[in-house]
Motif scaffolding. Sequence first.
Motif, PDB file in Angstrom:
ATOM      1  N   LEU A  31       0.605  -1.207   0.149  1.00 27.29           N
ATOM      2  CA  LEU A  31       0.210   0.013  -0.016  1.00 27.29           C
ATOM      3  C   LEU A  31       1.002   1.085   0.012  1.00 27.29           C
ATOM      4  CD1 LEU A  31      -2.900  -0.821   2.470  1.00 27.29           C
ATOM      5  CD2 LEU A  31      -3.066  -0.781  -0.166  1.00 27.29           C
ATOM      6  N   SER A  32       0.767   1.678  -1.052  1.00 28.22           N
ATOM      7  CA  SER A  32       1.605   3.159  -1.082  1.00 28.22           C
ATOM      8  C   SER A  32       0.705   4.182  -0.401  1.00 28.22           C
ATOM      9  CB  SER A  32       1.844   3.696  -2.538  1.00 28.22           C
ATOM     10  OG  SER A  32       2.312   4.925  -2.831  1.00 28.22           O
ATOM     11  N   ALA A  33       1.237   4.597   0.829  1.00 28.76           N
ATOM     12  CA  ALA A  33       0.349   5.195   1.410  1.00 28.76           C
ATOM     13  C   ALA A  33       0.624   6.806   1.495  1.00 28.76           C
ATOM     14  CB  ALA A  33       0.678   4.875   3.087  1.00 28.76           C
ATOM     15  N   ASP A  34      -0.135   7.480   0.583  1.00 25.99           N
ATOM     16  CA  ASP A  34       0.061   8.926   0.219  1.00 25.99           C
ATOM     17  C   ASP A  34      -1.393   9.425   0.142  1.00 25.99           C
ATOM     18  OD1 ASP A  34       1.255  11.422  -0.192  1.00 25.99           O
ATOM     19  OD2 ASP A  34       2.377  10.440  -1.883  1.00 25.99           O
ATOM     20  N   VAL A  35      -1.391  11.053   0.390  1.00 28.92           N
ATOM     21  CA  VAL A  35      -2.854  11.530   0.476  1.00 28.92           C
ATOM     22  C   VAL A  35      -3.397  11.779  -0.920  1.00 28.92           C
ATOM     23  CG1 VAL A  35      -1.882  12.666   2.467  1.00 28.92           C
ATOM     24  CG2 VAL A  35      -1.647  13.834   0.330  1.00 28.92           C
ATOM     25  N   THR A  36      -4.702  11.865  -0.866  1.00 27.35           N
ATOM     26  CA  THR A  36      -5.474  12.186  -2.080  1.00 27.35           C
ATOM     27  C   THR A  36      -5.910  13.798  -1.728  1.00 27.35           C
ATOM     28  OG1 THR A  36      -6.898  11.516  -3.414  1.00 27.35           O
ATOM     29  CG2 THR A  36      -7.420  10.961  -1.329  1.00 27.35           C
ATOM     30  N   ALA A  37      -6.632  14.120  -2.622  1.00 29.56           N
ATOM     31  CA  ALA A  37      -7.401  15.375  -2.552  1.00 29.56           C
ATOM     32  C   ALA A  37      -8.634  15.170  -2.045  1.00 29.56           C
ATOM     33  CB  ALA A  37      -7.278  16.022  -4.080  1.00 29.56           C
ATOM     34  N   ALA A  38      -8.893  15.715  -0.980  1.00 25.15           N
ATOM     35  CA  ALA A  38     -10.499  15.729  -0.507  1.00 25.15           C
ATOM     36  C   ALA A  38     -11.205  16.858  -1.176  1.00 25.15           C
ATOM     37  CB  ALA A  38     -10.513  16.253   1.047  1.00 25.15           C
ATOM     38  N   TYR A  39     -12.547  16.444  -1.403  1.00 26.78           N
ATOM     39  CA  TYR A  39     -13.576  17.378  -2.233  1.00 26.78           C
ATOM     40  C   TYR A  39     -13.694  18.617  -1.589  1.00 26.78           C
ATOM     41  CZ  TYR A  39     -17.697  19.014  -4.520  1.00 26.78           C
ATOM     42  OH  TYR A  39     -18.486  19.770  -4.949  1.00 26.78           O
ATOM     43  N   ASP A  40     -13.425  19.681  -2.117  1.00 24.51           N
ATOM     44  CA  ASP A  40     -13.802  20.927  -1.660  1.00 24.51           C
ATOM     45  C   ASP A  40     -14.806  21.831  -2.300  1.00 24.51           C
ATOM     46  OD1 ASP A  40     -13.766  23.498  -0.392  1.00 24.51           O
ATOM     47  OD2 ASP A  40     -11.732  23.666  -0.339  1.00 24.51           O
ATOM     48  N   PRO A  41     -16.221  21.934  -1.499  1.00 23.12           N
ATOM     49  CA  PRO A  41     -17.351  22.714  -2.287  1.00 23.12           C
ATOM     50  C   PRO A  41     -16.931  23.994  -2.688  1.00 23.12           C
ATOM     51  CG  PRO A  41     -17.721  22.189  -0.077  1.00 23.12           C
ATOM     52  CD  PRO A  41     -16.676  21.453  -0.310  1.00 23.12           C
ATOM     53  N   ASN A  42     -16.067  24.874  -2.189  1.00 24.39           N
ATOM     54  CA  ASN A  42     -15.750  26.104  -2.449  1.00 24.39           C
ATOM     55  C   ASN A  42     -14.866  25.983  -3.864  1.00 24.39           C
ATOM     56  OD1 ASN A  42     -16.692  27.657  -0.477  1.00 24.39           O
ATOM     57  ND2 ASN A  42     -15.054  26.476   0.899  1.00 24.39           N
ATOM     58  N   PHE A  43     -14.268  25.024  -4.162  1.00 21.97           N
ATOM     59  CA  PHE A  43     -13.626  24.833  -5.532  1.00 21.97           C
ATOM     60  C   PHE A  43     -14.254  23.827  -6.401  1.00 21.97           C
ATOM     61  CE2 PHE A  43     -10.808  26.862  -2.314  1.00 21.97           C
ATOM     62  CZ  PHE A  43     -10.703  27.833  -3.010  1.00 21.97           C
ATOM     63  N   SER A  44     -15.363  23.699  -6.314  1.00 17.97           N
ATOM     64  CA  SER A  44     -15.964  22.274  -6.857  1.00 17.97           C
ATOM     65  C   SER A  44     -15.831  21.999  -8.424  1.00 17.97           C
ATOM     66  CB  SER A  44     -17.740  22.563  -6.810  1.00 17.97           C
ATOM     67  OG  SER A  44     -18.042  23.699  -7.415  1.00 17.97           O
ATOM     68  N   GLU A  45     -15.444  23.384  -9.086  1.00 17.63           N
ATOM     69  CA  GLU A  45     -15.278  23.324 -10.412  1.00 17.63           C
ATOM     70  C   GLU A  45     -13.858  22.330 -10.811  1.00 17.63           C
ATOM     71  OE1 GLU A  45     -12.659  26.377  -8.802  1.00 17.63           O
ATOM     72  OE2 GLU A  45     -14.953  25.925  -8.545  1.00 17.63           O
ATOM     73  N   ALA A  46     -13.082  21.985  -9.940  1.00 16.49           N
ATOM     74  CA  ALA A  46     -11.740  21.495 -10.032  1.00 16.49           C
ATOM     75  C   ALA A  46     -11.881  19.906  -9.872  1.00 16.49           C
ATOM     76  CB  ALA A  46     -10.542  21.951  -9.132  1.00 16.49           C
ATOM     77  N   TYR A  47     -13.140  19.479  -9.347  1.00 17.31           N
ATOM     78  CA  TYR A  47     -13.423  18.138  -8.823  1.00 17.31           C
ATOM     79  C   TYR A  47     -14.486  17.521  -9.825  1.00 17.31           C
ATOM     80  CZ  TYR A  47     -10.763  19.336  -4.611  1.00 17.31           C
ATOM     81  OH  TYR A  47      -9.938  20.050  -3.804  1.00 17.31           O
ATOM     82  N   GLU A  48     -14.609  16.273  -9.583  1.00 18.34           N
ATOM     83  CA  GLU A  48     -15.436  15.203 -10.375  1.00 18.34           C
ATOM     84  C   GLU A  48     -16.017  14.517  -9.118  1.00 18.34           C
ATOM     85  OE1 GLU A  48     -17.792  12.570 -10.929  1.00 18.34           O
ATOM     86  OE2 GLU A  48     -15.961  11.232 -11.879  1.00 18.34           O
ATOM     87  N   LYS A  49     -17.270  15.147  -8.704  1.00 21.27           N
ATOM     88  CA  LYS A  49     -17.727  14.816  -7.490  1.00 21.27           C
ATOM     89  C   LYS A  49     -17.978  13.377  -7.121  1.00 21.27           C
ATOM     90  CE  LYS A  49     -21.040  16.789  -4.056  1.00 21.27           C
ATOM     91  NZ  LYS A  49     -22.148  17.866  -3.887  1.00 21.27           N
ATOM     92  N   ARG A  50     -18.360  12.463  -8.058  1.00 14.79           N
ATOM     93  CA  ARG A  50     -18.702  10.915  -7.892  1.00 14.79           C
ATOM     94  C   ARG A  50     -17.546  10.353  -7.676  1.00 14.79           C
ATOM     95  NH1 ARG A  50     -23.190   8.595  -9.399  1.00 14.79           N
ATOM     96  NH2 ARG A  50     -21.845   6.657 -10.393  1.00 14.79           N
ATOM     97  N   ASN A  51     -16.189  10.847  -8.229  1.00 20.63           N
ATOM     98  CA  ASN A  51     -15.071  10.135  -8.008  1.00 20.63           C
ATOM     99  C   ASN A  51     -14.071  10.787  -7.212  1.00 20.63           C
ATOM    100  OD1 ASN A  51     -15.332   7.604  -9.702  1.00 20.63           O
ATOM    101  ND2 ASN A  51     -16.191   9.009 -10.683  1.00 20.63           N
ATOM    102  N   SER A  52     -14.590  11.710  -6.218  1.00 16.46           N
ATOM    103  CA  SER A  52     -13.714  12.480  -5.284  1.00 16.46           C
ATOM    104  C   SER A  52     -13.801  11.808  -3.875  1.00 16.46           C
ATOM    105  CB  SER A  52     -13.976  13.694  -5.310  1.00 16.46           C
ATOM    106  OG  SER A  52     -13.606  14.469  -6.522  1.00 16.46           O
ATOM    107  N   ALA A  53     -12.517  11.959  -3.205  1.00 16.07           N
ATOM    108  CA  ALA A  53     -12.846  11.636  -1.943  1.00 16.07           C
ATOM    109  C   ALA A  53     -13.328  12.711  -0.793  1.00 16.07           C
ATOM    110  CB  ALA A  53     -11.209  11.285  -1.353  1.00 16.07           C
ATOM    111  N   ARG A  54     -13.901  12.246   0.229  1.00 14.64           N
ATOM    112  CA  ARG A  54     -14.674  13.251   1.118  1.00 14.64           C
ATOM    113  C   ARG A  54     -14.211  12.946   2.573  1.00 14.64           C
ATOM    114  NH1 ARG A  54     -21.098  13.184  -0.349  1.00 14.64           N
ATOM    115  NH2 ARG A  54     -21.015  14.971   1.036  1.00 14.64           N
ATOM    116  N   LEU A  55     -14.025  14.187   3.147  1.00 22.42           N
ATOM    117  CA  LEU A  55     -13.674  13.984   4.575  1.00 22.42           C
ATOM    118  C   LEU A  55     -14.644  13.200   5.495  1.00 22.42           C
ATOM    119  CD1 LEU A  55     -12.432  17.664   5.822  1.00 22.42           C
ATOM    120  CD2 LEU A  55     -11.293  15.994   4.729  1.00 22.42           C
ATOM    121  N   ASN A  56     -14.365  12.345   6.132  1.00 20.21           N
ATOM    122  CA  ASN A  56     -14.958  11.546   7.300  1.00 20.21           C
ATOM    123  C   ASN A  56     -15.569  10.103   6.561  1.00 20.21           C
ATOM    124  OD1 ASN A  56     -14.774  12.976   9.681  1.00 20.21           O
ATOM    125  ND2 ASN A  56     -16.288  14.339   8.691  1.00 20.21           N
TER     126      ASN A  56
END
Length: 464
Positions: free
Chosen positions: A337-362
């Motif tokens: 397991l390559s333990a490295d962080v990923t980007a959490a979905y941020d609704p303030n910058f939603s244009e940069a994310y594809e919501k269905r395939n984004s990680a979310r806090l918690n």
Amino acid sequence: MSEKKTAAEALLYAPENGCARISAEEAARCAAYCEDYKRFLDDGKTERECAAEAVRLAEQAGFRAYVRGEALQPGDKIYRINRGKSVFLAVIGSEGLAHGVQIGGAHIDAPRLDLKPSPLYEDSELAYLKTHYYGGIRKYQWVAVPLELHGVVALKSGEVVEVCIGRDAGDPRLVIEDLLPHLGAEQSKKPLGEAIPAESLNILVGSRPLSDVEKDAVKVNVLSILHEKYGITEEDFISAELCAVPAYQATDIGLDRSMIGAYGQDDRVCAYAALRAILDIDRPKKTAVCLLVDKEEIGSMGVSGMQSAAFDTFIADLCASCGGVDREICYERSFCLSADVTAAYDPNFSEAYEKRNSARLNYGVGLCKYTGARGKSGASDASAEVVARARRMLDDAGALWQMAELGKVDYGGGGTIAQYMANRNIDTLDAGVPVLAMHAPFETVSKLDCYMTYKAMRALYEEQ
């Protein structure tokens, strides 16, 4: 209606917020774990400090320095430190290394501002340090924030002097100044990435001239302070590794204290999970190996990075100490397991994310089948079988997880050490904590995700 609901529950993939899914007892364990993690962050703001702290914790947990050629037995706990900047740890399993090893790999370097080899200068009776940024930063985020100076100076005598300014109570802090808004009209017209040029990231370190000095009196005063405390001269900067990092302590974020804010959580949040998990196991079935490596933020280059031969040498030595197994056979039967962080979905910058395939806090540890950029460039792209194995392993351990990508396809991308593990013929999957404001001087993560990443790493080491 109940039959339809049951069918929907059985067929649909519907990730859930994990806060309501864990017991009060597990929530308490999560809180305690995160307090230890915050202390680890505060004690390790550079890769050297993280490596030293990892060794301290390992020895406290019964690990010992590995001696090449010694015979190893199941249950032995050993470590090797590589040039003070990366650490390899192992717990020898009951099965031989011919069955492979279980690898948790993370990096302990983080974006920062390195000092140039000739950094100190004076201009208009102000003393500054020139910097060269390390890793991917947004330069505007590093101005007008308090900074600390950490690192080492290697003297020609062979002595290595440790430098730390700004961390302890009563220490002075440093800063890079910004232009005041009253005079910033032209600066404000520039694109965000150009408003603060790299060559303007100069750290203010003094303004008081030394008496009876005719030229560069402020610079000489700064040098006299450094010489009095550390015994160094201006020439010694040439053989120094000094860097500026944000002067922030790890702290709870949110009125509900559900998050942690700190510098360097990419990737020390995963490094601590991988480290803590191997410290907490006893005698696994397969040998467990933890990698805490350097230089990931600049491509895993150098003798302390994942592309070096240091890891191959460590595994070859373990194979020799455990019965003479061929390293390549060990690799092809290993799992990482390559333990490295990923980007959490941020609704303030939603244009940069594809919501269905984004990680979310918690929602738990984020599994990434591939990272890379755009057309998966630079990704190891784990196979379906590897992903299925991880799903089963985490579910069996009760570790909450979610699938994730790093934003929209054509918006950029990023890499991890996964590709370098896969190049060694090791099945590898990325898994890590979702982060808000990744690579900023102050990043935010969820406590629940931190703890679930620890559970994931422990499940890896103890997989049957």
